[in-house]
Scaffold this active site. Structure first.
Site, short mmCIF file in Angstrom:
data_model
loop_
_atom_site.label_atom_id
_atom_site.label_comp_id
_atom_site.label_asym_id
_atom_site.label_seq_id
_atom_site.Cartn_x
_atom_site.Cartn_y
_atom_site.Cartn_z
N CYS A 41 0.82 -1.22 0.00
CA CYS A 41 0.00 0.00 0.00
C CYS A 41 0.85 1.26 0.00
CB CYS A 41 -0.91 -0.01 1.22
SG CYS A 41 -1.86 1.51 1.43
N TYR A 172 -5.16 6.17 -9.27
CA TYR A 172 -6.35 5.39 -8.93
C TYR A 172 -7.56 5.88 -9.75
CZ TYR A 172 -4.06 3.06 -5.03
OH TYR A 172 -3.22 2.27 -4.28
#
Length: 328
Positions: A41, A172
């Site tokens: 992450c 994203y």
């Protein structure tokens, strides 16, 4: 997801803070808290970097969730018995439910957990790194750098916000867009900002001032994942990072700086994105490449001046239990 197909990140986090004066009920206290990250992450990567740079390893322990998760949250499938050895839980979800039964929002990393109660304290990744750098000052190592110097804070905040909107979150927005229009818009914003960064970093070693700051900590994790994941998997493919001279040299400079590259595990990064995101990669096949050895090649950024740690010093090597695979 917005009605026009644009990806919208839910930024409603648990904003409780751990502070020197304990005003939120959680005072700074060595050994009391456990930072939970996942090597995959990018948001968690920031916290791992700042913890290393501040030398807080012996003050705040760190649990590492594996790269795979399902709708129930990140799990500790890499640990013996499939549970975190300190918290004794199999999934991070358990710490969120201990704080708020049935917690309805995303179970995200990084998260800091209060070990005595097993309850999550915060998953506010933006405030978290600022507090590790400021509120934990009494327990930081000798020579810890100032990542948020007062004289540069306005510029750091401005640059970091631009980077978040268009790059950190921008990749994203490209990857999870559900309409051509939303993807095209995100793609344009991403590359306009990367071009801006390429120009900015062509004549300066770091984003703000002449030392590493929060702005660099926030950009680096996205750059580290760009060619391995975002270029292909998220369709951010105008160019590779390796084709952008200033940004590629800047990224290598940071990667080779203690506290940055020694937090990166490319195999876990690829395993997470390509296996978990089945709507984007239905087969779950993880690519073999790209070759990561280039991260260790000379970058030549020293000629631009600057002092990575200012008046401070680099951190020592990572603890044995926190080492990532070497690229050599």
């Amino acid at each position: 997801m917005a009605g026009d197909g644009e990806f919208k990140r839910d930024r409603n986090y648990i904003t409780t803070r751990i502070t020197a004066d304990g005003r939120d009920g959680y005072p700074v206290e060595p050994g009391r808290y456990r930072l939970i990250i996942a090597r995959a992450c990018p948001w968690a990567n920031r916290a791992a970097i700042v913890r290393r740079l501040m030398g807080l390893e012996d003050v705040m322990s760190m649990g590492i969730a594996g790269p795979l998760h399902d709708e129930r949250s990140w799990s500790f499938h890499l640990d013996a018995g499939g549970e975190d050895p300190v918290l004794g839980i199999e999934r991070l979800q358990e710490a969120f439910f201990a704080r708020q039964p049935g917690y309805p929002r995303g179970i995200t990393v990084p998260a800091i957990v209060d070990i005595p109660t097993g309850q999550v304290v915060t998953n506010d990744f933006v405030q978290m790194t600022l507090d590790l750098g400021q509120e934990w000052a009494a327990h930081q190592r000798d020579g810890a750098p100032d990542l948020y110097p007062e004289k540069w804070r306005d510029e750091i905040d401005d640059v970091a916000d631009k980077v978040f909107q268009d790059v950190n979150d921008g990749v994203y927005k490209c990857g999870f867009a559900s309409s051509q229009e939303a993807y095209d818009r995100a793609y344009q914003q991403l590359w306009e900002r990367l071009d801006w960064l390429e120009q900015r970093l062509g004549s300066r070693r770091y984003l703000v001032g002449d030392t590493i700051t929060e702005a660099d900590v926030r950009l680096f994790p996205t750059l580290a994942r760009f060619d391995a994941v975002y270029h292909g998997h998220f369709k951010c493919n105008r160019q590779k990072l390796t084709e952008l001279p200033a940004l590629w040299a800047y990224a290598r400079d940071l990667f080779q700086t203690p506290g940055f590259g020694d937090t990166i595990d490319f195999e876990q990064i690829k395993a997470h994105y390509y296996v978990v995101h089945r709507t984007i990669n239905p087969t779950g096949i993880v690519p073999q490449g790209p070759d990561a050895s280039g991260w260790l090649t000379p970058h030549g950024r020293e000629q631009l001046g600057g002092r990575p740690f200012g008046d401070g010093t680099p951190p020592g090597p990572p603890q044995r239990s926190e080492r990532v695979p070497s690229l050599i």
